[in-house]
Design a protein around this motif. Structure first.
Motif, PDB file in Angstrom:
ATOM      1  N   GLU A  47     -17.794  10.565   9.586  1.00  0.00           N
ATOM      2  CA  GLU A  47     -17.197  10.970  10.854  1.00  0.00           C
ATOM      3  C   GLU A  47     -16.481  12.305  10.718  1.00  0.00           C
ATOM      4  O   GLU A  47     -16.539  13.149  11.631  1.00  0.00           O
ATOM      5  CB  GLU A  47     -16.217   9.899  11.344  1.00  0.00           C
ATOM      6  N   GLU A  48     -15.814  12.524   9.585  1.00  0.00           N
ATOM      7  CA  GLU A  48     -15.136  13.801   9.340  1.00  0.00           C
ATOM      8  C   GLU A  48     -16.119  14.970   9.360  1.00  0.00           C
ATOM      9  O   GLU A  48     -15.739  16.107   9.637  1.00  0.00           O
ATOM     10  CB  GLU A  48     -14.416  13.772   7.993  1.00  0.00           C
ATOM     11  N   HIS A  49     -17.377  14.677   9.054  1.00  0.00           N
ATOM     12  CA  HIS A  49     -18.402  15.720   9.002  1.00  0.00           C
ATOM     13  C   HIS A  49     -19.358  15.644  10.183  1.00  0.00           C
ATOM     14  O   HIS A  49     -20.476  16.149  10.133  1.00  0.00           O
ATOM     15  CB  HIS A  49     -19.166  15.629   7.680  1.00  0.00           C
ATOM     16  N   GLY A  50     -18.918  14.990  11.258  1.00  0.00           N
ATOM     17  CA  GLY A  50     -19.688  14.994  12.501  1.00  0.00           C
ATOM     18  C   GLY A  50     -20.884  14.079  12.531  1.00  0.00           C
ATOM     19  O   GLY A  50     -21.784  14.246  13.369  1.00  0.00           O
ATOM     20  N   ALA A  51     -20.926  13.090  11.632  1.00  0.00           N
ATOM     21  CA  ALA A  51     -22.059  12.168  11.578  1.00  0.00           C
ATOM     22  C   ALA A  51     -21.592  10.742  11.837  1.00  0.00           C
ATOM     23  O   ALA A  51     -20.441  10.391  11.580  1.00  0.00           O
ATOM     24  CB  ALA A  51     -22.749  12.246  10.217  1.00  0.00           C
ATOM     25  N   HIS A  52     -22.497   9.925  12.352  1.00  0.00           N
ATOM     26  CA  HIS A  52     -22.207   8.501  12.575  1.00  0.00           C
ATOM     27  C   HIS A  52     -22.916   7.690  11.504  1.00  0.00           C
ATOM     28  O   HIS A  52     -24.118   7.869  11.263  1.00  0.00           O
ATOM     29  CB  HIS A  52     -22.681   8.055  13.955  1.00  0.00           C
ATOM     30  N   LEU A  53     -22.200   6.761  10.855  1.00  0.00           N
ATOM     31  CA  LEU A  53     -22.776   5.947   9.783  1.00  0.00           C
ATOM     32  C   LEU A  53     -23.104   4.552  10.292  1.00  0.00           C
ATOM     33  O   LEU A  53     -22.309   3.916  10.987  1.00  0.00           O
ATOM     34  CB  LEU A  53     -21.805   5.859   8.609  1.00  0.00           C
ATOM     35  N   LEU A  54     -24.290   4.066   9.921  1.00  0.00           N
ATOM     36  CA  LEU A  54     -24.733   2.715  10.226  1.00  0.00           C
ATOM     37  C   LEU A  54     -25.103   2.009   8.930  1.00  0.00           C
ATOM     38  O   LEU A  54     -25.885   2.530   8.126  1.00  0.00           O
ATOM     39  CB  LEU A  54     -25.953   2.740  11.153  1.00  0.00           C
ATOM     40  N   PHE A  55     -24.539   0.818   8.721  1.00  0.00           N
ATOM     41  CA  PHE A  55     -24.861   0.000   7.556  1.00  0.00           C
ATOM     42  C   PHE A  55     -25.904  -1.041   7.950  1.00  0.00           C
ATOM     43  O   PHE A  55     -25.736  -1.766   8.933  1.00  0.00           O
ATOM     44  CB  PHE A  55     -23.606  -0.688   7.022  1.00  0.00           C
ATOM     45  N   VAL A  56     -27.002  -1.110   7.184  1.00  0.00           N
ATOM     46  CA  VAL A  56     -28.094  -2.037   7.457  1.00  0.00           C
ATOM     47  C   VAL A  56     -28.425  -2.796   6.177  1.00  0.00           C
ATOM     48  O   VAL A  56     -28.709  -2.181   5.150  1.00  0.00           O
ATOM     49  CB  VAL A  56     -29.360  -1.303   7.945  1.00  0.00           C
ATOM     50  N   CYS A  57     -28.381  -4.123   6.248  1.00  0.00           N
ATOM     51  CA  CYS A  57     -28.763  -4.946   5.102  1.00  0.00           C
ATOM     52  C   CYS A  57     -30.111  -5.600   5.402  1.00  0.00           C
ATOM     53  O   CYS A  57     -30.246  -6.366   6.358  1.00  0.00           O
ATOM     54  CB  CYS A  57     -27.702  -6.020   4.841  1.00  0.00           C
ATOM     55  N   ALA A  58     -31.114  -5.276   4.585  1.00  0.00           N
ATOM     56  CA  ALA A  58     -32.435  -5.886   4.743  1.00  0.00           C
ATOM     57  C   ALA A  58     -32.381  -7.324   4.229  1.00  0.00           C
ATOM     58  O   ALA A  58     -31.957  -7.557   3.101  1.00  0.00           O
ATOM     59  CB  ALA A  58     -33.483  -5.087   3.966  1.00  0.00           C
ATOM     60  N   PRO A  59     -32.784  -8.307   5.030  1.00  0.00           N
ATOM     61  CA  PRO A  59     -32.711  -9.708   4.583  1.00  0.00           C
ATOM     62  C   PRO A  59     -33.663  -9.983   3.427  1.00  0.00           C
ATOM     63  O   PRO A  59     -34.765  -9.426   3.346  1.00  0.00           O
ATOM     64  CB  PRO A  59     -33.136 -10.503   5.826  1.00  0.00           C
ATOM     65  N   ASN A  60     -33.219 -10.862   2.522  1.00  0.00           N
ATOM     66  CA  ASN A  60     -34.129 -11.362   1.499  1.00  0.00           C
ATOM     67  C   ASN A  60     -35.328 -12.029   2.170  1.00  0.00           C
ATOM     68  O   ASN A  60     -35.220 -12.576   3.276  1.00  0.00           O
ATOM     69  CB  ASN A  60     -33.435 -12.394   0.612  1.00  0.00           C
ATOM     70  N   LYS A  61     -36.445 -12.030   1.497  1.00  0.00           N
ATOM     71  CA  LYS A  61     -37.649 -12.662   2.043  1.00  0.00           C
ATOM     72  C   LYS A  61     -37.409 -14.135   2.356  1.00  0.00           C
ATOM     73  O   LYS A  61     -37.839 -14.648   3.397  1.00  0.00           O
ATOM     74  CB  LYS A  61     -38.797 -12.505   1.042  1.00  0.00           C
ATOM     75  N   ASN A  62     -36.683 -14.848   1.464  1.00  0.00           N
ATOM     76  CA  ASN A  62     -36.479 -16.275   1.708  1.00  0.00           C
ATOM     77  C   ASN A  62     -35.358 -16.551   2.709  1.00  0.00           C
ATOM     78  O   ASN A  62     -35.144 -17.693   3.098  1.00  0.00           O
ATOM     79  CB  ASN A  62     -36.255 -17.048   0.406  1.00  0.00           C
ATOM     80  N   THR A  63     -34.642 -15.524   3.153  1.00  0.00           N
ATOM     81  CA  THR A  63     -33.737 -15.688   4.285  1.00  0.00           C
ATOM     82  C   THR A  63     -34.536 -15.804   5.570  1.00  0.00           C
ATOM     83  O   THR A  63     -34.199 -16.590   6.468  1.00  0.00           O
ATOM     84  CB  THR A  63     -32.763 -14.500   4.375  1.00  0.00           C
TER      85      THR A  63
END
Length: 266
Positions: free
Chosen positions: A31-47
């Motif tokens: 944010e300090e550098h003008g960008a928006h951060l998104l966290f994405v967790c890819a589910p395990n296959k057995n999830t």
């Protein structure tokens, strides 16, 4: 993935806090550098496909919260980190298409594209018209599960992917989808993307490359958010698979308040 599936050997509360703090630091720095951060967790296959686990593992998984549920709860309560939970979306979509490789622990072209659409929709970003791109059926994917179980035999998995010929170019010395750094340029209208990723984002390269005018993907941890000094990203995505959540401890490279100061102040 057994610990995640059976909810055994969970992350400690301190580890959850450490991961949450690191993601919060990364988000604030972006944010300090003008960008928006998104966290994405890819589910395990057995999830997504628990029904294919051996019966001895499917009998009574604990009712305790998963590590990912606990992390999301911490992010909600203690941080302003933007995140996307794709588990229910993929679980619902599996009724129409196979979303993960049969011979591999990763999502296939269909699963990756669903994840891509969810990310772009969550961020409110435009997507190109994929209906004009032909889908290509290929049988060239060598599964990581095959390499573990049958190291002396090479077998290939089916996959269906979009044909991106002429839609973007690599501006890095591209070798494979697992290169430590990958950069692209295209006529995409979604802005610029800096993506810190693992092997799951290999299947997202084409989708992101045609969407963003410039893209830079980095596969090293700790995450080098100081790259924002030279690469002016609009969006920063942190993507990691569920089974590797512990890798996020210290992923901010110990970003401190001093790191948020201007270079002259440092």
């Amino acid at each position: 993935t057994m610990d995640s599936f059976l909810k055994e050997n969970p992350l400690t509360d301190d580890e959850i806090q450490s991961i949450g703090t690191a993601l919060s630091n990364l988000s604030a720095y972006a944010e300090e550098h003008g960008a928006h951060l998104l966290f994405v967790c890819a589910p395990n296959k057995n999830t997504v496909y628990p029904e294919y686990m051996p019966a001895r593992y499917r009998t009574s998984p604990s009712n305790a919260m998963s590590d990912l549920d606990r992390l999301h709860a911490y992010l909600d309560a203690e941080t302003a980190v933007d995140y996307l939970d794709m588990r229910s979306l993929l679980t619902a979509a599996k009724e129409e298409h196979l979303l993960y490789h049969k011979r591999d622990s990763h999502w296939n072209g269909y699963g990756a594209h669903i994840a891509y659409e969810a990310i772009m929709t969550h961020l409110g970003l435009p997507m190109p018209d994929f209906s004009v791109l032909p889908r290509t059926d290929i049988t060239t994917h060598e599964g990581d599960l095959d390499r573990l179980l049958y190291p002396g035999t090479v077998k290939y998995d089916d996959n269906t992917v979009y044909n991106y010929d002429g839609q973007y170019i690599y501006t890095s010395a591209f070798s494979t989808e697992m290169d430590m750094t990958i950069t692209t340029r295209s006529a995409g209208t979604a802005g610029t993307l800096l993506c810190f990723r693992d092997s799951f984002s290999s299947a997202l390269i084409g989708d992101f490359a045609v969407s963003f005018s410039q893209m830079q993907m980095e596969r090293a941890i700790p995450y080098r958010l100081d790259l924002l000094e030279s690469f002016k990203a609009d969006i920063v995505i942190v993507e990691i698979v569920e089974r590797n959540l512990r890798s996020l401890i210290g992923c901010d490279g110990r970003i401190t308040d001093e790191a948020l100061l201007s270079p002259s102040d440092n």
